[in-house]
Design an enzyme around this catalytic site. Structure first.
Site, short mmCIF file in Angstrom:
data_model
loop_
_atom_site.label_atom_id
_atom_site.label_comp_id
_atom_site.label_asym_id
_atom_site.label_seq_id
_atom_site.Cartn_x
_atom_site.Cartn_y
_atom_site.Cartn_z
N ARG A 37 0.83 -1.21 0.00
CA ARG A 37 0.00 0.00 0.00
C ARG A 37 0.87 1.27 0.00
NH1 ARG A 37 -4.16 -1.49 -2.39
NH2 ARG A 37 -4.58 -3.62 -1.82
N HIS A 67 7.78 -7.46 -7.07
CA HIS A 67 6.52 -6.83 -7.48
C HIS A 67 6.48 -5.39 -6.98
CE1 HIS A 67 2.36 -6.19 -8.41
NE2 HIS A 67 2.09 -7.46 -8.63
N TYR A 70 1.29 -1.52 -5.41
CA TYR A 70 -0.02 -1.27 -6.03
C TYR A 70 -0.32 0.22 -6.12
CZ TYR A 70 -1.28 -6.20 -5.40
OH TYR A 70 -1.34 -7.56 -5.46
N HIS A 107 2.11 -3.40 -12.23
CA HIS A 107 0.85 -3.21 -12.94
C HIS A 107 1.01 -1.95 -13.80
CE1 HIS A 107 -1.51 -5.48 -9.56
NE2 HIS A 107 -0.55 -6.20 -10.11
N GLU A 142 2.57 -6.51 -16.22
CA GLU A 142 1.68 -7.63 -15.90
C GLU A 142 0.41 -7.56 -16.75
OE1 GLU A 142 1.18 -8.24 -11.73
OE2 GLU A 142 -0.49 -9.64 -11.98
N HIS A 211 2.25 -15.43 -13.23
CA HIS A 211 1.55 -15.42 -11.95
C HIS A 211 0.51 -16.52 -12.07
CE1 HIS A 211 2.54 -11.02 -10.60
NE2 HIS A 211 3.55 -11.86 -10.43
N HIS A 226 -8.53 -13.84 -7.22
CA HIS A 226 -7.74 -15.07 -7.38
C HIS A 226 -8.36 -16.21 -6.57
CE1 HIS A 226 -3.91 -12.46 -8.16
NE2 HIS A 226 -4.95 -12.02 -8.81
N GLU A 256 -0.13 -16.71 -6.48
CA GLU A 256 -0.72 -15.57 -5.76
C GLU A 256 -2.12 -15.96 -5.36
OE1 GLU A 256 -0.40 -12.73 -9.05
OE2 GLU A 256 1.14 -11.68 -7.89
ZN ZN Z 1 -4.81 -10.03 -9.45
FE FE Z 2 -0.55 -11.07 -10.51
FE FE Z 3 0.22 -8.11 -9.67
#
Ligand code: ZN
Ligand code: FE
Ligand code: FE
Length: 278
Positions: A37, A67, A70, A107, A142, A211, A226, A256
């Site tokens: 976050r 990664h 986000y 992302h 991604e 992923h 997911h 994930e």
């Molecule tokens: Zn996702």
């Molecule tokens: Fe992913």
């Molecule tokens: Fe991701």
């Protein structure tokens, strides 16, 4: 063979992640380069990173897949958000140089009303600010579900970003099976068709990581929820077919799925069994 692992927390340091993954039975892993976050990152202990590198070599790990946060949105309509995203990207890539030869996935972003074309241009601009021919990390876009104003819900959008990047040899794609499925690519009835389309639009040489997630929703639902392997709408048979598909061999697969440690250990062993490696 494929490499298999899951997300781990960097809280206890780098070597600890390698040891944990070996205990889980896997040979790759992902971690959030900072709190997912957002927020600050702890200083890195060079001795700890050296210890991880020795572990990776000794245990023959595949490429790791860091990664990005986000909160990093390189194509927000808000200039401040874009600038913060660029800072995070630059800092994360500087830190990745301590672990040369690995992958950094993020992302692509959400254009928040500016339109897809503008979003794509901003993402490429940001990459052009940070990528250098000397860097030792491959940056991965991604595949996304394409919900809201999210960019990357089609292979064409990812291709367009890469087309605008100067040092495009530093950029590849992380194929999220849940996202791709949710975006409308039918990995159950026509995985070969999906991969042929990927090859046509992006090129299989750009495929650098997976992923590996089942999905709670139907193909095309654009939900991004997911599910554990075999318990979702993709299902175990199709997941197995993906893991054993020739185009994915040699790549790191990151789980994930919604699991605790025990669940990850089980899923890692399932994937190893498919490959007759246990
Ligand atoms: Zn996702
Ligand atoms: Fe992913
Ligand atoms: Fe991701």
């Amino acid at each position: 063979m494929i490499y298999i692992g899951c997300h781990l927390s960097v809280t206890n340091g780098y070597e600890a992640m390698g040891k944990t993954m070996s205990r889980f039975g896997g040979n790759t892993f992902a971690w959030f380069t900072r709190n997912p976050r957002g927020g600050k990152t702890k200083a890195v202990d060079p001795a700890d990173v050296r210890a991880l590198r020795a572990h990776l070599e000794r245990e023959q790990f595949g490429p790791l897949v860091a990664h990005g946060s986000y909160t990093m949105n390189l194509c927000s309509a808000k200039e401040e958000t874009r600038a913060n995203g660029l800072d995070m990207l630059r800092q994360d890539l500087a830190r990745m140089e301590l672990l040369p030869g690995n992958l950094y996935n993020f992302h692509p972003g959400s254009h928040t009303g500016q339109g897809v074309e503008k979003g794509i241009a901003q993402i490429a601009d940001a990459l052009n600010c940070v990528l250098t021919p000397q860097m030792h990390t491959t940056v991965l876009l991604e595949t996304m579900v394409g919900k809201g104003s999210e960019i990357g819900g089609t292979f064409e959008e990812l291709r367009e970003i890469m087309d605008r990047v100067e040092f495009s040899e530093k950029v590849g794609v992380c194929f999220d099976t849940c996202h791709t499925w949710d975006a409308g690519y039918d990995l159950v009835s026509d995985p070969d068709g999906v991969l042929a389309h990927f090859d046509e639009v992006i090129g299989l040489a750009k495929l650098k990581a997976v992923h590996f997630n089942d999905s709670k929703n139907a193909c095309g639902a654009r939900k991004d929820r997911h599910e554990k392997l075999g318990q979702g709408c993709i299902g175990m048979e199709a997941m197995k077919r993906i893991a054993l598909h020739p185009v994915f061999q040699g790549l790191p697969f990151i789980l994930e799925t919604p699991n605790e440690d025990e669940g990850y250990i089980r899923e890692i062993h399932t994937v190893l069994e498919w490959q007759d490696r246990v």
